[in-house]
Design an enzyme around this catalytic site. Structure first.
Site, PDB file in Angstrom:
ATOM      1  N   GLU A 124      19.124 -35.811  13.145  1.00 25.49           N
ATOM      2  CA  GLU A 124      17.836 -36.668  12.940  1.00 25.49           C
ATOM      3  C   GLU A 124      18.261 -37.269  11.420  1.00 25.49           C
ATOM      4  OE1 GLU A 124      14.415 -34.442  13.910  1.00 25.49           O
ATOM      5  OE2 GLU A 124      14.911 -34.471  15.998  1.00 25.49           O
TER       6      GLU A 124
ATOM      7  N   GLU B 187      19.289 -32.128  24.279  1.00 27.33           N
ATOM      8  CA  GLU B 187      18.107 -31.691  24.579  1.00 27.33           C
ATOM      9  C   GLU B 187      17.095 -32.300  25.491  1.00 27.33           C
ATOM     10  OE1 GLU B 187      16.252 -32.000  20.561  1.00 27.33           O
ATOM     11  OE2 GLU B 187      18.072 -31.349  19.478  1.00 27.33           O
TER      12      GLU B 187
END
Ligand code: XIL
Length: 456
Positions: free
Chosen positions: A184, A303
């Protein structure tokens, strides 16, 4: 057009096969404009999509929560569900910076090692998550992952990052096949004009804030030095579809890394998405994976979870269909070796109120589970295996016959049902499939049939 009786007669008298068994139970549901089918969850313990995944040389993984479960006990439902259905695991929290280095230069691998042992007992791969991230960054580095409240200099913070990466990667060396090196790192807001001219905006984390872009290159280089065999990924959310602004920013950033020969293997798409009728934008996900293939990189799903507010049967079936679509995309992408689902049961998910996973709180498989299975089985199945149950037998003749008579049959794999591969499903496919069953001779499937055609 043949009646059921005519076909039955044909089976019994010509082929010597007993009558057509009862049609397989199925559930039907409607989405926006057409009907889609998901096999009803069966209680017969039908499991391994693991076998299909192994056969396809793809990994279907799951995030495991280790600190609050007893994964050392193989008889627990939690453990069983994991090793019976998946061939890869990732630690949901236990290999993150705050867990592995809770205070400076003091490393804790207890839970990570439990996961490694679990995976070894069950012959599963392990992926590592994550070496450098603003979130779940320990207090001693930064109070919130953004501010430099400890007043580190660039040199100091680089030394901290290097020490962390070298220690953690070396500890797990040989037992982990890949790491999310950075997680991220892109800012949530990216300007369209910026990304269209090849730019990207970094998240203002403590790492970027104090070190600058060098933290990113350094993290990859150090991870590579610590274990040259390791596959190294950059991972992020809202980068799942090629037409998303953040996905364009990711592409620009990664293209730049490749150009500068930073040792990166691929891009992880988190895929924390919502479930709804037709909500998976297949075109843009395929396009996204393809653009990384053209850069010589992998592109994996890291994910996956699909939240839904509609928990009616219809809603859960739509969720299943979305899961099936994404599984198909990953199975069909040459540069996508694995897809990981972010948790086991809905109640323990980080998005538990959205019921985003494959199993309910009691470990019962949801339609979503069968959505994933369905895609895997279809991909792994053989010609003639019209109902995708993994073998070619008389039930497939039933399925093909049902399709010919009714125009539909469920579950149904059009490609396999077209046993002679002439593009249409007709009685010749029954012939081909029957020849295969009777003679157990694969070469007869695909010859176009005709020998036993009913109308001759
Ligand atoms: C989540 C875990 O699932 C939670 O248990 C934890 O409290 C917070 O982190 N992106 C990531 C994952 O890369 O590590 C996050 O996992 C979910 C979002």
């Amino acid at each position: 057009n043949y009646t059921y009786e005519e076909l039955n007669d044909y089976f019994e008298n010509t082929l010597g096969i007993n009558s057509i068994p009862n049609p397989i139970k199925y559930s039907l549901f409607a989405d926006s404009d057409n009907y889609r089918i998901i096999q009803t969850a069966s209680s017969n313990g039908s499991k391994p999509n693991k076998e299909a995944a192994d056969q396809l040389k793809k990994d279907v993984g799951v995030a495991v929560s280790i600190y609050n479960t007893n994964i050392d006990d193989d008889n627990q439902m939690y453990s069983k569900t994991i090793y019976q259905n998946f061939n890869m695991v990732v630690a949901e929290n236990e290999m993150k910076f705050d867990a592995t280095e809770p205070s400076r230069n003091n490393f804790n691998y207890y839970n990570g090692d439990r996961l490694i042992k679990f995976a070894q007992r069950h012959n599963m791969k392990v992926r590592g998550h994550a070496l450098c991230w603003h979130s779940q960054c320990p207090q001693w580095v930064s109070k919130d992952g953004y501010s430099n409240d400890k007043g580190w200099t660039k040199t100091e913070l680089l030394a901290i990052l290097k020490n962390h990466i070298f220690n953690v990667v070396k500890h797990f060396k040989g037992n982990i096949c890949e790491w999310d090196v950075v997680n991220e790192v892109l800012d949530d807001s990216q300007s369209e004009s910026g990304v269209n001219s090849g730019g990207y905006k970094m998240r203002n984390s403590v790492w970027y804030n104090v070190i600058g872009l060098e933290f990113l290159d350094s993290a990859f280089v150090w991870a590579h030095q610590a274990d040259p065999d390791m596959d190294l990924y950059i991972n992020d959310y809202s980068c799942d579809y090629a037409n998303q602004t953040k996905a364009k920013a990711m592409y620009n950033l990664v293209k730049n890394l490749v150009k500068r020969k930073v040792p990166i293997t691929g891009v992880g798409l988190q895929c924390h998405l919502g479930a709804g009728p037709g909500w998976v934008d297949s075109l843009n996900m395929v396009k996204n994976m393809k653009q990384y293939e053209e850069l010589g990189l992998k592109c994996i799903i890291t994910e996956l979870d699909l939240g839904t507010s509609d928990t009616s049967e219809r809603g859960l079936n739509i969720q299943a269909d979305n899961y099936r679509t994404i599984t198909n995309i990953f199975l069909n992408a040459k540069n996508s070796p694995h897809a990981i689902i972010w948790g086991v049961t809905d109640d323990k998910s980080w998005r538990s109120n959205e019921r985003p996973l494959l199993f309910d709180a009691n470990f019962n498989p949801k339609p979503a589970y069968f959505g994933v299975c369905n895609a895997l089985k279809i991909k792994a199945s053989k010609l003639g295996d019209a109902n995708n149950d993994g073998s070619v037998n008389v039930n497939d003749i039933t399925t093909i016959a049902t399709y010919i008579l009714n125009g539909t049959a469920y579950p149904f794999n059009f490609n396999n049902a077209d046993a002679n591969q002439d593009g249409i499903i007709n009685v010749n496919d029954i012939t081909s499939t029957a020849s295969f069953i009777l003679d157990n001779h694969l070469s007869k499937v695909g010859l176009g049939g005709g020998m036993f055609a009913v109308n001759e």
